[in-house]
Design a protein around this motif. Structure first.
Motif, PDB file in Angstrom:
ATOM      1  N   MET A   1      35.932  49.407  34.120  1.00  0.00           N
ATOM      2  CA  MET A   1      35.670  48.949  35.480  1.00  0.00           C
ATOM      3  C   MET A   1      36.968  48.402  36.089  1.00  0.00           C
ATOM      4  O   MET A   1      37.724  47.695  35.445  1.00  0.00           O
ATOM      5  CB  MET A   1      34.602  47.859  35.440  1.00  0.00           C
ATOM      6  CG  MET A   1      34.186  47.383  36.779  1.00  0.00           C
ATOM      7  SD  MET A   1      32.769  46.281  36.604  1.00  0.00           S
ATOM      8  CE  MET A   1      32.728  45.606  38.202  1.00  0.00           C
ATOM      9  N   ALA A   2      37.202  48.734  37.358  1.00  0.00           N
ATOM     10  CA  ALA A   2      38.421  48.303  38.038  1.00  0.00           C
ATOM     11  C   ALA A   2      38.350  46.809  38.328  1.00  0.00           C
ATOM     12  O   ALA A   2      37.293  46.266  38.617  1.00  0.00           O
ATOM     13  CB  ALA A   2      38.582  49.074  39.343  1.00  0.00           C
ATOM     14  N   PRO A   3      39.495  46.122  38.240  1.00  0.00           N
ATOM     15  CA  PRO A   3      39.507  44.687  38.558  1.00  0.00           C
ATOM     16  C   PRO A   3      39.147  44.468  40.025  1.00  0.00           C
ATOM     17  O   PRO A   3      39.493  45.262  40.889  1.00  0.00           O
ATOM     18  CB  PRO A   3      40.944  44.255  38.280  1.00  0.00           C
ATOM     19  CG  PRO A   3      41.708  45.467  37.939  1.00  0.00           C
ATOM     20  CD  PRO A   3      40.791  46.631  37.878  1.00  0.00           C
ATOM     21  N   SER A   4      38.448  43.380  40.304  1.00  0.00           N
ATOM     22  CA  SER A   4      38.073  43.067  41.681  1.00  0.00           C
ATOM     23  C   SER A   4      39.312  42.645  42.465  1.00  0.00           C
ATOM     24  O   SER A   4      40.221  42.001  41.932  1.00  0.00           O
ATOM     25  CB  SER A   4      37.021  41.969  41.702  1.00  0.00           C
ATOM     26  OG  SER A   4      37.487  40.824  41.022  1.00  0.00           O
ATOM     27  N   ALA A  34      37.470  51.351  47.856  1.00  0.00           N
ATOM     28  CA  ALA A  34      36.543  51.400  46.721  1.00  0.00           C
ATOM     29  C   ALA A  34      35.667  50.139  46.720  1.00  0.00           C
ATOM     30  O   ALA A  34      36.046  49.104  47.274  1.00  0.00           O
ATOM     31  CB  ALA A  34      37.336  51.510  45.422  1.00  0.00           C
ATOM     32  N   HIS A  36      35.131  47.898  44.570  1.00  0.00           N
ATOM     33  CA  HIS A  36      35.684  46.692  43.935  1.00  0.00           C
ATOM     34  C   HIS A  36      36.706  45.976  44.818  1.00  0.00           C
ATOM     35  O   HIS A  36      37.246  44.948  44.442  1.00  0.00           O
ATOM     36  CB  HIS A  36      36.316  47.042  42.580  1.00  0.00           C
ATOM     37  CG  HIS A  36      37.571  47.850  42.704  1.00  0.00           C
ATOM     38  ND1 HIS A  36      37.570  49.195  42.977  1.00  0.00           N
ATOM     39  CD2 HIS A  36      38.872  47.496  42.612  1.00  0.00           C
ATOM     40  CE1 HIS A  36      38.809  49.644  43.046  1.00  0.00           C
ATOM     41  NE2 HIS A  36      39.630  48.615  42.828  1.00  0.00           N
ATOM     42  N   GLU A  56      38.095  36.945  42.710  1.00  0.00           N
ATOM     43  CA  GLU A  56      38.724  38.247  42.486  1.00  0.00           C
ATOM     44  C   GLU A  56      39.928  38.105  41.562  1.00  0.00           C
ATOM     45  O   GLU A  56      40.635  37.098  41.598  1.00  0.00           O
ATOM     46  CB  GLU A  56      39.164  38.883  43.815  1.00  0.00           C
ATOM     47  CG  GLU A  56      38.015  39.388  44.666  1.00  0.00           C
ATOM     48  CD  GLU A  56      37.416  38.337  45.584  1.00  0.00           C
ATOM     49  OE1 GLU A  56      36.509  38.678  46.344  1.00  0.00           O
ATOM     50  OE2 GLU A  56      37.859  37.168  45.552  1.00  0.00           O
ATOM     51  N   LEU A 151      44.955  50.705  45.033  1.00  0.00           N
ATOM     52  CA  LEU A 151      43.742  49.972  44.709  1.00  0.00           C
ATOM     53  C   LEU A 151      42.576  50.860  44.297  1.00  0.00           C
ATOM     54  O   LEU A 151      41.504  50.365  43.973  1.00  0.00           O
ATOM     55  CB  LEU A 151      43.325  49.078  45.883  1.00  0.00           C
ATOM     56  CG  LEU A 151      44.377  48.062  46.337  1.00  0.00           C
ATOM     57  CD1 LEU A 151      43.900  47.301  47.559  1.00  0.00           C
ATOM     58  CD2 LEU A 151      44.736  47.112  45.203  1.00  0.00           C
ATOM     59  N   ALA A 152      42.798  52.160  44.299  1.00  0.00           N
ATOM     60  CA  ALA A 152      41.748  53.087  43.882  1.00  0.00           C
ATOM     61  C   ALA A 152      41.495  52.911  42.384  1.00  0.00           C
ATOM     62  O   ALA A 152      42.421  52.635  41.616  1.00  0.00           O
ATOM     63  CB  ALA A 152      42.162  54.518  44.175  1.00  0.00           C
ATOM     64  N   PRO A 153      40.236  53.049  41.962  1.00  0.00           N
ATOM     65  CA  PRO A 153      39.952  52.927  40.534  1.00  0.00           C
ATOM     66  C   PRO A 153      40.632  54.044  39.747  1.00  0.00           C
ATOM     67  O   PRO A 153      40.793  55.143  40.250  1.00  0.00           O
ATOM     68  CB  PRO A 153      38.426  53.026  40.446  1.00  0.00           C
ATOM     69  CG  PRO A 153      37.969  53.549  41.764  1.00  0.00           C
ATOM     70  CD  PRO A 153      39.062  53.334  42.766  1.00  0.00           C
ATOM     71  N   ALA A 154      41.043  53.714  38.557  1.00  0.00           N
ATOM     72  CA  ALA A 154      41.688  54.719  37.691  1.00  0.00           C
ATOM     73  C   ALA A 154      40.666  55.781  37.327  1.00  0.00           C
ATOM     74  O   ALA A 154      39.501  55.469  37.088  1.00  0.00           O
ATOM     75  CB  ALA A 154      42.244  54.046  36.448  1.00  0.00           C
TER      76      ALA A 154
END
Length: 155
Positions: A1-4, A34, A36, A56, A151-154
């Motif tokens: 999960m991507a960091p907030s 995204a 998050h 965050e 900032l897009a999730p990996a």
């Protein structure tokens, strides 16, 4: 999960290029970030960060930043670098961004665990008047695209 992530744009759109942070937030809303990533407008008082931050892991601040570079230059500073910025005092009722960040870190010490950074855009003019100069508007568009990618999730 991507960091907030919390992205806060600061500025006054009635003071020319000072509105750049707010434009970046507007552009990010249009582009669609995204889930998050949370976007917020901070207006002209950076102390609102204390109330905006909801735990965050990363906080991205966007504002006009005078450093003597060509207008439209995008500066990226860590929280430590922001705290070292010169702090001109234009009035007794306003704090500079470094002073506000220092105050917020004292008020919310848990924020020190988050990664905080500033993307500052070098302004051309900070005089009364609506609208950004062309080079600062172009930098806002570039920065919005950069942040959207960053900032897009990996995958």
């Amino acid at each position: 999960m991507a960091p907030s992530v919390l992205v806060v744009g600061f500025g006054n759109p009635l003071m020319g290029d000072d509105g750049v942070g707010l434009l970046v937030i507007e552009l990010l809303k249009e582009l669609g970030v995204a889930p998050h990533v949370r976007l917020a407008e901070g207006g002209t008082d950076a102390t609102v960060l204390a109330g905006l931050w909801q735990g965050e892991e990363r906080v991205v601040l966007v504002d006009a930043l005078v450093r003597g570079s060509p207008p439209g230059t995008i500066h990226r500073l860590s929280a430590e670098e922001v705290l070292q910025l010169p702090q001109p005092h234009r009035g007794v009722h306003a704090l500079s961004l470094p002073e506000c960040l220092r105050w917020v870190l004292l008020a919310k010490p848990e924020l020190a665990k988050a990664t905080v950074e500033l993307f500052g855009v070098e302004p051309r003019q900070l005089e009364p008047g609506q609208g950004l100069t062309p080079e600062v508007k172009a930098a806002a568009q570039q920065l919005a695209r950069q942040l959207l990618q960053e900032l897009a999730p990996a995958p």
